[in-house]
Motif scaffolding. Sequence first.
Motif, short mmCIF file in Angstrom:
data_model
loop_
_atom_site.label_atom_id
_atom_site.label_comp_id
_atom_site.label_asym_id
_atom_site.label_seq_id
_atom_site.Cartn_x
_atom_site.Cartn_y
_atom_site.Cartn_z
N UNK A 220 0.78 -1.12 -0.01
CA UNK A 220 -0.18 0.19 0.08
C UNK A 220 0.72 1.41 -0.18
N UNK A 221 2.11 1.01 0.89
CA UNK A 221 2.98 2.31 0.90
C UNK A 221 3.74 2.30 -1.05
N UNK A 222 3.71 1.66 -1.45
CA UNK A 222 3.98 1.04 -2.84
C UNK A 222 3.13 1.90 -3.11
N UNK A 223 2.46 1.78 -3.48
CA UNK A 223 1.46 2.64 -4.43
C UNK A 223 0.78 3.97 -4.57
N UNK A 224 1.10 4.37 -3.31
CA UNK A 224 0.95 5.45 -2.65
C UNK A 224 2.32 6.77 -2.78
N UNK A 225 3.54 5.57 -2.72
CA UNK A 225 4.95 6.94 -3.58
C UNK A 225 4.78 6.35 -4.91
N UNK A 226 4.35 5.72 -5.35
CA UNK A 226 4.37 5.71 -6.97
C UNK A 226 2.96 7.03 -7.59
N UNK A 227 1.99 6.71 -6.83
CA UNK A 227 1.35 7.82 -6.93
C UNK A 227 1.89 9.29 -7.26
N UNK A 228 2.47 9.37 -6.15
CA UNK A 228 3.08 10.45 -5.54
C UNK A 228 3.89 11.29 -6.73
N UNK B 181 12.26 29.42 2.41
CA UNK B 181 13.75 28.05 2.51
C UNK B 181 13.80 27.69 1.31
N UNK B 182 14.76 27.05 0.70
CA UNK B 182 15.17 26.09 0.11
C UNK B 182 15.17 25.12 0.33
N UNK B 183 13.90 24.38 0.34
CA UNK B 183 13.96 22.93 -0.03
C UNK B 183 12.85 22.16 -0.91
N UNK B 184 13.76 20.92 -1.36
CA UNK B 184 12.14 20.25 -2.59
C UNK B 184 11.34 19.96 -1.75
N UNK B 185 10.20 19.89 -2.71
CA UNK B 185 8.81 18.84 -2.24
C UNK B 185 9.17 17.53 -2.78
N UNK B 186 8.98 16.58 -1.78
CA UNK B 186 9.45 15.14 -1.30
C UNK B 186 9.05 14.73 -3.47
N UNK B 187 9.83 14.14 -4.00
CA UNK B 187 9.23 13.32 -4.78
C UNK B 187 8.94 14.78 -6.33
N UNK B 188 8.20 15.56 -5.80
CA UNK B 188 7.76 16.27 -6.49
C UNK B 188 8.66 17.48 -7.26
N UNK C 145 18.33 14.99 -4.27
CA UNK C 145 17.04 14.69 -3.82
C UNK C 145 16.45 13.66 -4.10
N UNK C 146 15.95 13.72 -5.19
CA UNK C 146 15.53 11.90 -5.63
C UNK C 146 15.97 11.25 -5.29
N UNK C 147 16.92 10.82 -5.78
CA UNK C 147 18.09 10.02 -5.35
C UNK C 147 17.77 9.65 -4.09
N UNK C 148 18.18 11.10 -2.61
CA UNK C 148 18.11 10.76 -1.62
C UNK C 148 16.80 10.22 -1.10
N UNK C 149 16.25 10.59 -1.25
CA UNK C 149 14.43 10.31 -1.51
C UNK C 149 14.41 8.94 -1.66
N UNK C 150 14.42 8.66 -2.99
CA UNK C 150 14.73 7.17 -2.88
C UNK C 150 15.34 5.90 -2.05
N UNK C 151 16.57 6.46 -1.28
CA UNK C 151 17.46 5.25 -0.55
C UNK C 151 16.42 5.46 0.30
N UNK C 152 16.17 6.80 0.98
CA UNK C 152 15.21 6.81 2.57
C UNK C 152 14.10 6.34 2.57
N UNK C 153 12.77 6.09 1.50
CA UNK C 153 11.74 5.32 1.82
C UNK C 153 12.46 3.70 1.05
N UNK C 154 13.70 3.74 0.31
CA UNK C 154 14.19 2.59 0.81
C UNK C 154 13.65 2.01 2.07
#
Length: 373
Positions: free
Chosen positions: A22-30, A337-344, A350-359
């Motif tokens: 379910x979490x995987x599906x939510x992340x895919x939607x994001x 503050x210059x901070x990215x919106x995760x996966x957006x 940011x994308x690579x680090x978020x992939x590592x963190x959510x993994x």
Amino acid sequence: MITFDRTDQSVFGRWWWTVDRVQLEALALLMLEGTVLIAAASPPVAVRIGIDNSFHFVERHAMMLLPSVAIMLGVSLLTLRGARRAALAVFLASLVLVALTMVVGVEIKGAKRWIHLPGLSLQPSEFVKPAFAVVAAWLFSLSKTNPGFPGVTVSIFAYGVTAGLLLLQPDVGMWFVVTAVWFTQFFIAGLNIILVVILGLLGVAGIVGAYHLLPHVKSRVDRFLDPEAGDTFQITRSMEAFANGGALGAGPGQGTVKFGLPDAHADFIFSVAGEEFGLFFCLFLILLFLFIVLRGFSRVFNENNLFVMLAVSGLMMQVALQAMVNMGSSLHLIPTKGMTLPFISYGGSSLLALGFGMGLALALTRKRFGPTE
């Protein structure tokens, strides 16, 4: 859709029946929503800075999203021991690279946070966040399970080194997220309350010190408190975008504010979402982030492994804080503050680090049967 038989004892078979699908599906939607918003927000930015291909940032985003997904799925296969080792390796490597930015880093807007590699500008501090959350959780849990091990002392030392390097860049936003997550883990671990109070006071002192010692921090806070204190072009345009969008939005590609907003594809992509897709889409995006974070917390609600509980709590809190800072800045609820919106937002590191963190989060929340490590 790929499925595995419940009796399949292969690595992928066990992963399929133990991972939070379910979490995987939510992340895919994001991620899908992120791709749509990058396609809507980035072409005017590419044209404005003189790039011939108006879909340059869209293509780059897709190119970095694929390895991000691969990293997330690959890391989610790890055992608890494997997740700890991977986090430690990434943490040490990223700390070295953060230190190198002081020497060979490229200065952008007064900060040295990036190292230029062939075809990629790497921001090592992005990888510090998820890796340190897991390493800190490991150290705190060891201090409980092995009373002779100086886990708290080592964790404080590791935090001091990390915080010092981040402030030297300077990257106050990253320091704030790392500090808030580490302090929360410290508190949840049930450690010395006196030390918690002392560290809390030091954190407040750090914020006050950043305001007085770092001109760009002082400028942003002053402009937030008093719009007449300086240039507020970006936040003014951002608020204009939300006003233009209304409840249902102007329609995909119909926004106008993005043509003059410098960071429309990155720091202010939430503003583009508000103008083109409207209030209800923004609320849905907020609820999706909320679902992902609460889903992660729910998986460790009854967890009896302190390391897993602390690590997942830290990783989920990072996502929540990062989303809140980005959205809050766009809505003028906090200083910009210059901070990215995760996966957006657009951003390869940011994308690579978020992939590592959510993994890591997916690996740690997998169902485990029998004795754990």
